[in-house]
Design an enzyme around this catalytic site. Structure first.
Site, PDB file in Angstrom:
ATOM      1  CD  GLU A  87       6.639   7.441  -0.771  1.00 13.14           C
ATOM      2  OE1 GLU A  87       6.264   6.253  -0.885  1.00 13.14           O
ATOM      3  OE2 GLU A  87       7.788   7.760  -0.431  1.00 13.14           O
ATOM      4  CE  LYS A 143       9.772   6.948   2.508  1.00 11.58           C
ATOM      5  NZ  LYS A 143       9.621   6.493   1.106  1.00 11.58           N
ATOM      6  CE1 TYR A 183      15.041  -2.349   1.388  1.00 13.99           C
ATOM      7  CE2 TYR A 183      15.533  -0.419   2.727  1.00 13.99           C
ATOM      8  CZ  TYR A 183      14.647  -1.399   2.302  1.00 13.99           C
ATOM      9  OH  TYR A 183      13.368  -1.416   2.789  1.00 13.99           O
ATOM     10  CB  CYS A 190       6.291   4.540   1.916  1.00  9.82           C
ATOM     11  SG  CYS A 190       6.291   2.995   0.967  1.00  9.82           S
ATOM     12  CB  SER A 211       4.177  -0.171  -1.539  1.00  6.57           C
ATOM     13  OG  SER A 211       4.612  -1.514  -1.506  1.00  6.57           O
TER      14      SER A 211
END
Lengths: 306, 294
Positions: free
Chosen positions: B44, B111, B117, B148, B174
């Site tokens: 990504e 995506k 968050y 992801c 990640s």
């Protein structure tokens, strides 16, 4: 709660330190992440070397070991900055770390800088006659800021970034000096509780005397963090972990066995230190304001020192 | 079916440095070809780095960008999955993954789930995609692209498999976190991802290809550990954690057929039932259905 295995027990017989079970980390992964982090921070900034203040305590000793592992000891400068009342033992412990790593080191006595402000032996300094009576808190903060000023000066001569050595526990409860010991270019251990610092330090071979001794700001003889604050690090670390990382409420932590008065006191300390963990607010006036709606990575193409 | 060699480009992109990352892509596409790969997958935002914030607009590319075309031409003879910031004609910015084949951009996935968050703030800087669709590929099987967080929503792998994907490709940035010795491989994030990949592969009876980046952006350390999981849910290959490199492994695409005959889970899915119930739930949430809540 569990202690580390007997294999790590020292000559004094007992385990080196107490490690709450829920805080145990995989030290191999931690070393890997931190080494990459240190190299990444330096590369993005266009630096190859690092400098840190080595006190003789476990936090700065661990950071010295981590940085040496990441970039090689020849690129690390450890600066020892005692005041005249600093314990000679601390100095000896710091020297044992330097010897173990084979990194560069330097001794900068801050006595003249501190006494030049507060005065000494009845003769006032730059801070005026009242400063002769300054509290231990004022003196401690001033010393931390003189050490910071020294490190940032050495950052220029050594051509290295200043590495932070504060841990998560002291940052959360605010047991730090703003723009003093908390000032740095980056911090590899700021998300590790004191108990985790001890676990990692033991795994990396930090001298046992450094791991075993009681943590202290070393502002006066016999001072220890735990006596001053009135709690033990394993208990405090566990409480902070459950309150903050695991989002348990006050009632839930009390139900887990923590003393309510302690929980409430620690909560106040954490809230009261919020300002120490953040960049100061700028009054929003223009169209784009740093930290508000002008948001860039600290390092980006073009920002590396050439 | 011939075995397919997959090359996982587990790279550490330079944050905001499109030119340097482009050069690295060209280098690894050439290396993948040399090593006989039929598919090469990059992580990504491999062309831009992850923690872009306001840099996102500076590194954005339209789908007609010559730099993207150059990559597509360089990947001729291979299937390549690359990821970047896509700017649409109406100037929305997306986190995109593109399948490059036969010298052109064959398929683009934007995506759809932008985590905003915890440590993530993607929705502030990006628009979410609105399409989840499998793409036919020169590999002879359908390919499903996801980015992801898309795989933290069970509907995405399910839709892709039902839409004809045999190979689910998730490209990730990640960030590693939740370091605890109680987790498998010492890292909470890695343990969760490993569980998800195995589960999706088994439930969709598809290959799952997971390419995660390494390196550091600001505070965040990316943990790598790219994987290929077979349609039985058993791992075929795992790249090392935190290590940069081009890792290859071979898979038998025929395993998908064998598994789907033996375990016809996809045959037995009930998309019409799901659609019906979802319609009801969506209407209810909008206050329109008979079961409308308070």
């Amino acid at each position: 709660m569990s202690a580390v295995g007997a294999g790590q027990g020292g000559p004094a017989g007992g385990p080196l330190f107490e490690l709450p079970e829920e805080l145990a980390i995989d030290t191999g992964v931690a070393r890997r992440v931190i080494a990459e982090f240190v190299r990444g921070q330096l590369r993005q900034a266009g630096f190859e070397r690092a400098v840190l203040g080595l006190s003789g305590g476990i936090d700065s000793a661990l950071v010295a070991f981590l940085v040496a592992e990441a970039i090689g000891p020849e690129r690390l400068l450890c600066v020892m900055m005692p005041y005249r009342t600093s314990s000679p033992e601390s100095r000896g412990d710091a020297e044992s770390v330097v010897a173990a790593l084979g990194c560069a080191s330097e001794l900068v006595e801050i006595t003249a800088m501190v006494d030049g402000y507060f005065g000494a032996e009845g003769a006032p300094g730059a801070g005026g006659p009242d400063a002769l009576e300054a509290s231990a808190l004022r003196r401690g903060n001033f010393m931390a800021r003189m050490r910071m000023a020294t490190l940032y000066d050495r950052s220029v001569t050594w051509r290295g970034l200043v590495v932070g050595t504060g841990n998560k526990t002291e940052s959360l409860i605010g047991y730090t000096t703003l723009f003093g010991d908390s000032a740095c270019a980056f911090n590899p251990i700021g998300d590790l509780y004191k108990s985790q610092v001890r676990q990692l330090a033991a795994a990396m071979g930090v001298p046992e005397a450094v791991i075993r001794k009681a943590p202290s700001a070393d502002l006066w003889p016999g001072q220890t963090d735990e006596a001053e604050a009135g709690f033990s690090y394993p208990v405090l670390d566990r409480l902070l972990f459950w309150r903050i990382d695991r989002r348990r409420s006050v009632d839930e932590t009390v139900a887990m066995g923590f003393d309510r008065a302690l929980v409430e006191r620690v909560d106040r300390m954490v809230a009261g230190a919020e300002f120490k963990r953040q960049v100061p607010p700028i009054a929003k006036l223009g169209p784009r304001t740093a930290g508000v709606d002008y948001l860039y990575p600290r390092r980006r193409p073009g920002s590396a020192r050439s | 079916m011939q075995p397919l060699r997959i090359a996982l480009a587990q790279i550490a992109p330079r944050l905001g440095d499109l030119e340097a990352n482009l050069a690295r892509h060209h280098e690894l596409i050439a290396a993948a070809r040399e090593r006989g790969a039929g598919l090469v997958v990059f992580p990504e935002l491999g062309l831009t780095g992850y923690q872009l914030q306001d840099l996102a607009a500076d590194v954005a590319m339209g789908l007609d960008d010559p730099r993207l075309g150059g990559l597509a031409r360089a990947a001729r003879g291979l299937s390549a999955v690359v990821s970047f910031v896509e700017e649409s004609a109406d100037h929305r910015l997306f986190i995109a993954a593109a399948l490059l084949e036969d010298g052109e951009v064959r398929h683009v996935h934007r995506k759809v789930h932008l985590p905003t968050y915890g440590l993530f703030d993607e929705r502030r800087f990006f628009a979410p995609g609105d399409v989840v669709r499998a793409a036919p590929s020169r590999l002879g099987v359908g390919l499903g692209l996801a980015v992801c967080e898309d795989f933290w929503h069970v509907s995405v792998p399910q839709l892709l498999a039902l839409d004809g994907a045999h190979l689910l490709v998730n490209v990730s940035s990640s960030p590693g976190r939740d370091l605890a010795s109680s987790h498998e491989v010492g890292l909470g994030t890695a343990a969760s991802w490993r569980t998800l990949m195995r589960t999706y592969a088994q439930l969709t009876t598809s290959f799952v290809v997971f390419c995660n980046r390494v390196g550091v952006d600001e505070s965040l350390s990316f943990w790598g550990g790219s994987e290929v999981i077979g349609p039985t849910g058993a791992p075929v290959f795992g790249a090392p954690m935190f290590e940069e490199g081009l890792f290859t492994c071979d898979i038998e695409l025929g395993d998908v057929r064998r598994e789907r005959i033996a375990l016809p889970l996809l045959r037995d899915e009930r998309p019409e039932l799901i659609a019906r119930e979802w319609d009801r739930i969506v209407a209810g949430r909008a206050g329109l259905g008979e079961d409308a809540g308070p």
